[in-house]
Structure formats: C-alpha cells, structure tokens
Design an enzyme around this catalytic site. Structure first.
Site, PDB file in Angstrom:
ATOM      1  N   HIS A 190      20.770  63.969 -13.341  1.00  0.00           N
ATOM      2  CA  HIS A 190      20.045  62.698 -13.483  1.00  0.00           C
ATOM      3  C   HIS A 190      19.432  62.617 -14.880  1.00  0.00           C
ATOM      4  O   HIS A 190      18.938  63.616 -15.417  1.00  0.00           O
ATOM      5  CB  HIS A 190      18.946  62.586 -12.414  1.00  0.00           C
ATOM      6  CG  HIS A 190      18.362  61.210 -12.348  1.00  0.00           C
ATOM      7  ND1 HIS A 190      17.417  60.776 -13.254  1.00  0.00           N
ATOM      8  CD2 HIS A 190      18.620  60.161 -11.528  1.00  0.00           C
ATOM      9  CE1 HIS A 190      17.114  59.511 -12.973  1.00  0.00           C
ATOM     10  NE2 HIS A 190      17.822  59.121 -11.935  1.00  0.00           N
TER      11      HIS A 190
ATOM     12  N   GLU B 166      24.867  55.502 -14.115  1.00  0.00           N
ATOM     13  CA  GLU B 166      23.519  54.963 -14.286  1.00  0.00           C
ATOM     14  C   GLU B 166      23.268  54.720 -15.778  1.00  0.00           C
ATOM     15  O   GLU B 166      22.901  55.661 -16.500  1.00  0.00           O
ATOM     16  CB  GLU B 166      22.473  55.959 -13.772  1.00  0.00           C
ATOM     17  CG  GLU B 166      22.581  56.266 -12.307  1.00  0.00           C
ATOM     18  CD  GLU B 166      21.238  56.656 -11.690  1.00  0.00           C
ATOM     19  OE1 GLU B 166      20.727  55.880 -10.894  1.00  0.00           O
ATOM     20  OE2 GLU B 166      20.701  57.714 -12.043  1.00  0.00           O
TER      21      GLU B 166
HETATM   22  P1  13P Z   1      15.674  52.642 -10.408  1.00  0.00           P
HETATM   23  O1  13P Z   1      16.366  52.160  -9.150  1.00  0.00           O
HETATM   24  O2  13P Z   1      14.206  52.845 -10.225  1.00  0.00           O
HETATM   25  O3  13P Z   1      16.017  51.802 -11.584  1.00  0.00           O
HETATM   26  O4  13P Z   1      16.218  54.106 -10.711  1.00  0.00           O
HETATM   27  C1  13P Z   1      17.568  54.358 -10.678  1.00  0.00           C
HETATM   28  C2  13P Z   1      17.700  55.806 -10.553  1.00  0.00           C
HETATM   29  O5  13P Z   1      17.246  56.560 -11.382  1.00  0.00           O
HETATM   30  C3  13P Z   1      18.399  56.323  -9.368  1.00  0.00           C
HETATM   31  O6  13P Z   1      18.747  57.654  -9.553  1.00  0.00           O
END
Ligand code: 13P
Length: 233
Positions: free
Chosen positions: A88, A154
């Site tokens: 992450h 992401e």
């Molecule tokens: P948000 O949904 O708070 O933008 O975060 C995404 C995330 O980091 C999921 O791993």
C-alpha cells in the site's frame, strides 16, 4: 458477476465500536465478495464473528520471529486469515518499502497460500504507461503465476483525497494494466480500483470493463456508508 469489495480500515475503528460494526456486517445482504482488512488487533474478532472474508493490511516477508511489531504469514495462517494487502502506498511512503521488499512479501504470501492484494499506482505528475510496468516488473520479479494475486490499482493522488480520476481515465489505465499482465502472463488478471471510492461514485466505477471490484479506504469504517456502497452496485 460477483464483484470484489475490499475494505481497508487503515488505523480506524475503536474497540467500543467494533462489535456493533461486526454485527452490522452480518446483517448486510449481498451476493458480492467482501474482504475486510481491519487493524491487526481486530483480525481475530472479525475472523470469529463476521461472515465476511478477512485480510490483513500488511505482513512481514520473513517467518523468523525476530521482527518486533510485525506479523508473519504463519501467524495469519494460524488464525485462518486468507488475504493480505501488500505494498500500500502509505507503507511505501511512510516506511520506505521498496520494490524488493514488496516483491519478497508477495513471494512469502504466495508461498503461504495467502492471497496477496498487491497495491500500486502512479502519482499525478507521472505517466502511468512508464511507471506502472516498472513497478509491476519489480514487484512480480521471479513470480510466474499471477492467478492468486489481486491487483489493486490505486493512483496515489486519489488516496484519501476525494480526487477521483475521470471514469474514462480509470478505464484507460485498467485496460492498460489488464493488457500488460495478460500479454506477459497469458492469464486474465483480477484487478480492483482504489482511491476516493464512495456510495456516490461506486455505480460508475464498478461497471468498468476488465475491473473486478474496488478497494475502499477511509469510509470503510463507516458501516452505513459501506451498506450504501453495496446497495448502489
Ligand atoms: P480512500 O478510499 O480513503 O481514498 O483510500 C483508498 C485506499 O487507500 C484503499 O487502500
């Protein structure tokens, strides 16, 4: 087709609210596959009391015991946890997790039969066509089989900011990742999108071609919002 909804609680949820949250998870009716990734201290409570699948937010690549504060694949397995997030951005940026560490974690998870949820993404000023293949190449070093990996795209600028990229842009990048992995591994990858997903935008995101689901961060500790998201799919 069932969608994959992964909830990354990050560091949220206090003990006083835990069992109310867990109780609600069992009241939500859905055909979709939900994986909840709570803080490590709540893994056992979710494993024992929630019908949803459970994942860790991270794990160490070593099974050697001398890593204070960390958690191993053996420990996850001994609790029956089937998934773990790896790489992450908040770990990459705060704890300097480089490609080699992410790669070792990925290999360790696969060796332990734990499904890795591999997070990756580019920043706002970067070209995804250049950055993503380099990241994936490093993360997937020495890995021949991607069948058991959930790829979580992401974009860094969308994490926790409310700055959702345009749906066409997400679609374009998901198609790119899907093609890149399919060309290389001759398998259709499982891909989810994460970053500023909520109940108002889920419907548009979830129907993107080649996308198997979403990874939801901050708001996932609000069980009412989770229910709205599930109902809006
Ligand atoms: P948000 O949904 O708070 O933008 O975060 C995404 C995330 O980091 C999921 O791993």
């Amino acid at each position: 087709m069932n969608k994959l909804i992964i909830l990354n609680h990050k560091m949220s949820l206090l003990y006083d609210d835990l069992y109310n949250y867990i109780e609600k998870t069992n009241e939500i009716d859905t055909e979709n596959d939900i994986i909840i990734c709570p803080s490590n201290i709540y893994l056992e409570a979710f494993m024992n009391n929630s019908e949803w699948s459970v994942g860790a937010q991270d794990m160490h690549y070593s099974t050697d015991k001398n890593h204070t504060g960390e958690i191993s694949s053996d420990q996850l397995k001994s609790l029956g946890v089937e998934y773990t997030m790896i790489g992450h951005y908040e770990r990459v940026s705060e704890f300097n997790e480089n490609k080699n560490i992410v790669n070792q974690k990925l290999i360790a998870a696969l060796d332990s039969n734990i499904f890795p949820i591999l997070c990756f993404g580019e920043n706002i000023d970067e070209d995804y066509r250049e950055v993503l293949p380099k990241l994936l190449e490093g993360y997937l070093k020495d890995i021949q089989n991607i069948d058991f990996i959930i790829f979580a795209y992401e974009p860094i600028y969308a994490i926790g900011t409310g700055a959702l990229p345009k749906i066409d842009k997400i679609k374009e990048v998901i198609d790119f990742i899907s093609k890149y992995l399919e060309d290389k591994y001759h398998k259709k990858p499982t891909i989810v999108y994460g970053g500023s997903v909520d109940s108002s935008n889920i419907h548009n995101i979830i129907n993107i071609d080649n996308l198997n689901g979403v990874l939801i961060g901050n708001i996932s500790s609000d069980i009412k919002e989770v229910e709205r998201i599930i109902n809006n799919i």
